[in-house]
Write a protein that holds these residues in place. Sequence first.
Motif, short mmCIF file in Angstrom:
data_model
loop_
_atom_site.label_atom_id
_atom_site.label_comp_id
_atom_site.label_asym_id
_atom_site.label_seq_id
_atom_site.Cartn_x
_atom_site.Cartn_y
_atom_site.Cartn_z
N THR A 73 37.98 47.30 49.12
CA THR A 73 37.41 46.31 47.99
C THR A 73 38.25 45.25 47.83
OG1 THR A 73 38.33 47.58 46.24
CG2 THR A 73 36.05 48.30 46.74
N GLU A 74 37.83 44.17 47.27
CA GLU A 74 38.77 42.96 47.03
C GLU A 74 39.91 43.40 46.21
OE1 GLU A 74 36.02 39.36 47.04
OE2 GLU A 74 35.25 41.17 46.70
N THR A 75 39.86 44.16 45.17
CA THR A 75 41.02 44.52 44.21
C THR A 75 42.27 44.64 44.97
OG1 THR A 75 39.28 45.75 43.37
CG2 THR A 75 41.18 45.30 41.87
N ARG A 95 46.21 46.56 49.50
CA ARG A 95 46.08 47.71 50.20
C ARG A 95 45.60 47.57 51.54
NH1 ARG A 95 48.12 51.54 46.56
NH2 ARG A 95 47.46 50.86 44.50
N LYS A 100 34.25 45.85 50.89
CA LYS A 100 33.19 46.33 50.06
C LYS A 100 32.90 45.35 48.78
CE LYS A 100 34.50 50.65 49.56
NZ LYS A 100 34.49 51.96 49.24
N PRO A 101 31.75 45.04 48.49
CA PRO A 101 30.54 45.76 49.02
C PRO A 101 29.92 44.78 50.16
CG PRO A 101 30.15 44.47 47.06
CD PRO A 101 31.34 44.31 47.34
#
Lengths: 120, 756, 176
Positions: free
Chosen positions: A83-85, A89, A104-105
């Motif tokens: 995910t973008e957060t 990562r 994602k999404p």
Amino acid sequence: MTKILAVDDSASMRQMVVFTLESAGYDVVEAVDGQQALDIAKNESFDLVLSDINMPVMNGIELVKQLRQLEAYKYTPILMLTTETSSDRKMAGKGAGATGWVVKPFNPDKLLATIKKVIS
Amino acid sequence: MSIDLSQFHAVFFEESFEGLELMEAALLDLDVGNPDSEQINAIFRAAHSIKGGSGTFGFVQVAEFTHILETLLDKVRDGEQAIDADGIELFLQSVDCLRGLLEALQSKQDPDMQRANELAGVFQAVLDGASYADSANLVKANSITGQLLAPEITESAADNVADDAATDDGISEEPSYGTSRQQVGFNIYFKPHVDMLKGGNDPVRMLRELATLGEIKTTVDSAELPLLEALVPDNCYLSWTIELLTSCKIDDVEEVFEWVEDECQLSITPILQDASALVSNQPQDQQNNPQASPSAALGQRLVMPSGPLPGLDDLLLPSPMVDSSTETVTDPVKDSVKAPVKDPVKTKATKVESSSIRVGIDKVDSLINLVGELVITQSMLGQMGSARDSITEEHIGNLREGLVQLEQNTRELQDSVMRIRMLPISFTFNRLPRMVRDISIQLGKKVQLEVSGESTELDKTVMEKISDPMVHLIRNALDHGIEMPAQRIAAGKPEMGTIVLKAFHQGGSIVIEMSDDGGGIDTERLLAKARKNGLVAESEQLTQEQKLELLFTPGLSTVEQVSDLSGRGVGMDVVRRNIQELNGSVEVSSEMGVGSAFRIRLPLTLAILDGQLVTVADQTYIFPLVSISESLQIDGAKVNNLAGGSDVYSLRDEYIPILRLDRLFSLREENGVLDGSLLVVVESEGQKIGVVVDELLAQQQVVIKSLEENYTRVVGVSGATILGDGTVAMIVDPIGLSSLAGNDIAAAKQMTDAAA
Amino acid sequence: MSIAEQEDAKDVAKQTAALVDHSTTHDFEDQRQYLTFLMQDEEYGVDILNVQEIRGWGNVSPIPNAPDYVSGVINLRGAIVPVIDLRVLFQLADANYDENTVVIVLKVSTERVNRIMGVVVDAVSDVFTLSSNDRQSPPSVNQSVSHEFIEGLTEVKGKMVILLDSERLLHLESNV
């Protein structure tokens, strides 16, 4: 037949990914966490690994590290589902040896398009 | 290809609700002073999963809300953000909020985002540096001005759209070299780092991708290729210069190399040509760009309403109804942020009762094995049954053995199949810690819940139906049982009250024990109320047990102020009835000043009943074993014939009505002599009744079949079953019998009262 | 062929043509098959689509406090199926139970009624096909109990057959 290993602890995501890939003619095996994926990967060979990052038991980052240590998976395309957060990562995935990522999404078409990029 | 994503929705909802329960349990369990990192990780992962799934399956609003939740949780697990009790409270409320949103979506309704938006605002403030408590208060104050925010926001949003439109015409955003030059492509220099290949990335793949964007001309530079002996195959020694003619934007080109940005040298420069050489199709990008300066919008945002700000009490959130006897809670977070205590019973009602069940593979395997054994036994019997012309003793012996084997196989198979419907009671217990916490806070009491035996399994349907009664009992314990902290200390008890919830198997049943160390049940008050209501005569003396039994009488509420929580509507009589409908029983014991305990006994499954077979007028009937308190032979001397036609029997210290099934059921009249006949004493709702039967047959498990499927409900009968000989037998419902024999029961009671 | 034979042939042809004409103007869906049975020397019929099976009378367990025309329930391969004695329901004089006594198991699956029920009759007769034209409405004068269950009347081989509406028969809510 192109064989893909799909790893995600979310059942609905796994279902969606498996359905999408199988509809496109790929052969898919699922795993619920990194450890299970690793065990499966050791016994079967895959052309591509798709993995979520946040999973219990063994997360995606660790899975990539472990896979890259296996002779058979040194150059196998490994894509992280992220995910973008977790942009850091994303890079952690790369740092661990992943080939790239899918954000994602994602919708099924995007997933398939991205996969086509790495599987000839 | 278009894949219908709605086929995955059901699984998504199910796993999301599970994830929320996990989050809730972990949050409740979290030690604020020394948070367990694995627990925080679990909470993060649960939120992360919900965010990912909701985004993927199109539930955008949920995804957005969960996104900010996840962002904050991410920082917590990284150690960048602290967590305190206020934070946990906020996260717990987010869990509630998410549950509500998902339930709405599951029922295909529009979710109400108001609460979510408020919470999102709080979390944003926390991310911006405020404390949890301050953020909660800040959002409270601003939410009054909520209406003012809307117009501003939509305006600037419209501006942004206009901006995008201006640039979204395929023309590069690169600094324009005046209007006379046009971008026709890019020159790309791509030099992978030596070990770029190790990530599985293949330069050829990238070149191929570029080729899909337009026309490419590639030149490879192999200058760095070492001699063969020094060549490491894994390394990349090549670099490329590519000329790409395309009308795509630079973003598209960059995307090709997205994954390897850090692992290569990359330069992308646009190729420009004189516009005069091309047909100009450049649209006006000088759309009116209103001065949508953020500061202006912000300035407007900070305008406060002209009137006085409403006090904290008049907040948008409804204030929880508090019993006037509780202390005022002064914690600001709780005051401002506290949402009304959600009734787990109500939320359960709106949730669709699931018609599917998850079964462990081990149960399925065991089932398959047992069926296999059954098949073997069947073929063995089949062989025995066929072929031989003459049947010898030996054959009969073998046949008998085979039948014993068959019985065993069938029994094991039955047990195994029943277990499929069994789930651990933890599913119901899980929502209780949260409820205890919320209600005790609301009441100003300190209560802890100790749970054991959560893994005890019971039938899924039984569990769903026992949930409400259990919730009611616990609420009673919180409301009426456990005293206020000050009272407890004065009584020499620890300030923290304890409710103990235990579940275990006993015989063929599951027992749930719920006890508290509160003030006990005031039986004298119960008795006084019963006397006042005319249920008990002034002169009548009751034993302690009988007084406690009054608890289950409808209409007896001894609480002077009816708090919102319990004492209204649902009474203990309903609790008992619900439990009895499940073929179970509930008992209570209590001691003033010490505490109370409730013991619920339930069958492991609803489909099967432990029954006592009896015959009456040549018909076989079945009494639920749990309802039979004793069976005896009638002593004619103890029979009293009353005027009005009722017969009563003197059973120790009371008179019980003698009921005849043939009369109650309108069957063939049987006027046998009572003396010497068998009487089955059945208890229902604290009432003992005696039923005359001809014979007592075996006790056995019977499969309950519904009469209502092809017929209608019959009073006095709870269902039917098929006996071994194929005939249908009715299963007697003691409660129904009581209603059929109202007069007889009343007459017996009169006798008992008169004699006392 | 002789002139007479030719005339005969023409007649037959005409009749056949008329028949064909007759039948093609019918809506074929309107043809129904009925199972007829006897009660008190009267012939009754039910739509065969509602007939699940036919059993002999036996092993009926009484239902407590049921109306007199409800004989009880039987075990139909594991299902509990109530049995109604039509002769009692229609208030016909004799309701005997002998070797010929039969239980017709009816099944109705509509929005209003969805159940299986057995009806006790004296004996089963025959199966015949009926089209809507052959069906007459029952005379409205008849006020007997059975009236509400009668769907229509017809004549088969010279005998009157009373056609019953299975859905109404099985709609217990109105009669129990």
